[in-house]
Design an enzyme around this catalytic site. Structure first.
Site, mmCIF file in Angstrom:
data_model
loop_
_atom_site.group_PDB
_atom_site.id
_atom_site.type_symbol
_atom_site.label_atom_id
_atom_site.label_comp_id
_atom_site.label_asym_id
_atom_site.label_seq_id
_atom_site.Cartn_x
_atom_site.Cartn_y
_atom_site.Cartn_z
ATOM 1 N N HIS A 95 144.230 56.337 75.966
ATOM 2 C CA HIS A 95 143.056 56.411 75.086
ATOM 3 C C HIS A 95 142.441 57.810 75.201
ATOM 4 O O HIS A 95 142.411 58.397 76.288
ATOM 5 C CB HIS A 95 142.037 55.339 75.479
ATOM 6 C CG HIS A 95 140.940 55.193 74.468
ATOM 7 N ND1 HIS A 95 139.920 56.108 74.354
ATOM 8 C CD2 HIS A 95 140.727 54.263 73.510
ATOM 9 C CE1 HIS A 95 139.123 55.739 73.361
ATOM 10 N NE2 HIS A 95 139.593 54.624 72.831
ATOM 11 N N GLU A 180 144.484 56.841 66.653
ATOM 12 C CA GLU A 180 143.028 56.926 66.784
ATOM 13 C C GLU A 180 142.593 58.383 66.719
ATOM 14 O O GLU A 180 142.566 59.079 67.762
ATOM 15 C CB GLU A 180 142.584 56.330 68.118
ATOM 16 C CG GLU A 180 142.845 54.853 68.251
ATOM 17 C CD GLU A 180 141.798 54.196 69.137
ATOM 18 O OE1 GLU A 180 141.224 53.194 68.712
ATOM 19 O OE2 GLU A 180 141.547 54.699 70.254
ATOM 20 N N SER A 226 136.163 53.735 64.325
ATOM 21 C CA SER A 226 135.106 53.252 63.430
ATOM 22 C C SER A 226 135.587 52.167 62.469
ATOM 23 O O SER A 226 135.176 52.132 61.302
ATOM 24 C CB SER A 226 134.458 54.416 62.665
ATOM 25 O OG SER A 226 133.810 55.281 63.569
ATOM 26 N N GLY A 248 133.373 49.636 69.077
ATOM 27 C CA GLY A 248 131.998 49.163 68.899
ATOM 28 C C GLY A 248 131.890 47.802 68.226
ATOM 29 O O GLY A 248 131.156 46.923 68.695
HETATM 30 P P1 PGA Z 1 135.263 52.575 67.750
HETATM 31 O O1 PGA Z 1 136.277 52.830 68.970
HETATM 32 O O2 PGA Z 1 135.783 51.378 66.981
HETATM 33 O O3 PGA Z 1 133.936 52.325 68.382
HETATM 34 O O4 PGA Z 1 135.288 53.812 66.914
HETATM 35 C C1 PGA Z 1 137.660 52.639 68.837
HETATM 36 C C2 PGA Z 1 138.362 52.968 70.121
HETATM 37 O O5 PGA Z 1 137.940 53.900 70.826
HETATM 38 O O6 PGA Z 1 139.363 52.320 70.500
#
Ligand code: PGA
Length: 263
Positions: A95, A180, A226, A248
């Protein structure tokens, strides 16, 4: 036909009590959708409790990271051997919040993490997870400056080739990859779904080049950054996107359930 996979990454959120409440409401909604694979990745301290709560659910237990050695003098680390013992099915690896140089921030804290993962350590972690039959979710993605400099494809190619170096296709049968973009994580600015689809297609081709075509056909490529209940369908409709890695929005039972139900 690849089964869709939706993964909730709780990051450093939820006490034991909050984890319990979240799992209980999630099961209520999510278990009505048995044709989508779903996993949640709580903190290490909540893991055993969440595992017990999920006993009669089709939601699987995931982890947010694993160290590559099994046991020993590695203060603060948790190994794949330990995750296997707890009953973990999936584990996120590489990640962006864990990539970067440990103790030496060469980029602003807001754009890259603190924990030192490199393509080489990600490769070692993948090996250890696969040894323990834990399904890895390999995260790749470019920073904003890399995107602005036109480096997106090259960065992702290096991350995929580095992570998959030395594996046979058969060893990677249970691999998933999550695209990501770092600039889309936690910012509310998701990637354009067509662009995410293009990069996810490129990832599938890179997996084929690094291993074999049949594996690339089976590997699930997720989008993360997001993802919300309002935009999830836009991503899941794209041909190269097989699900989502959700941060989130996975902390709200209703939001996460709606993302799963729309998958
Ligand atoms: P997010 O995070 O949905 O809050 O943008 C995704 C992630 O880091 O796996």
């Amino acid at each position: 036909m690849r089964t869709r996979l939706v993964v909730g990454n709780w990051k450093m959120n939820c006490t034991l009590r909050e984890s319990t409440a979240l799992v209980e409401s999630l099961m209520h909604y999510v278990d009505t959708r048995a044709d989508v694979d779903v996993a949640i990745c709580p903190s290490f301290v909540s893991m055993a409790k969440v595992r017990d709560l999920l006993r009669n659910s089709h939601i699987k237990l995931g982890a947010q990271d694993a160290f590559w050695d099994n046991f020993g003098a590695f203060t603060g680390q948790v190994s794949a051997a330990m995750l296997y013992d707890v009953g973990v099915t999936y584990c996120i690896v590489g990640h962006s919040e864990r990539r970067g140089r440990f103790g030496k921030l060469e980029v602003p804290r807001s754009t890259l993490g603190y924990f030192g993962d490199t393509n080489e350590t990600v490769n070692l972690k993948l090996k250890s997870l696969l040894y323990y039959s834990i399904n890895p979710i390999l995260c790749v993605g470019e920073t904003l400056s890399e995107r602005e400099e036109g480096q997106t494809d090259a960065v992702i190619e290096a991350q995929i080739r580095g992570a998959l170096a030395g594996f046979d296709a058969a060893e990677l049968a249970f691999l998933s990859v999550a695209y990501e973009p770092v600039w889309a994580i936690g910012t509310g600015h998701a990637c354009d779904p067509d662009e995410a689809d293009r990069v996810c297609g490129m990832i599938r081709n890179l997996v084929a080049e690094s291993t074999e075509d049949w594996l690339a056909d089976d590997v699930r490529v997720l989008y993360g950054g997001s993802v919300k209940r309002e935009n999830a369908g836009e991503f899941f409709r794209r041909p190269n996107i097989d699900g989502g890695l959700v941060g989130g929005a996975s902390l709200d039972a209703k939001d996460f359930s709606l993302i799963v139900l729309g998958a």
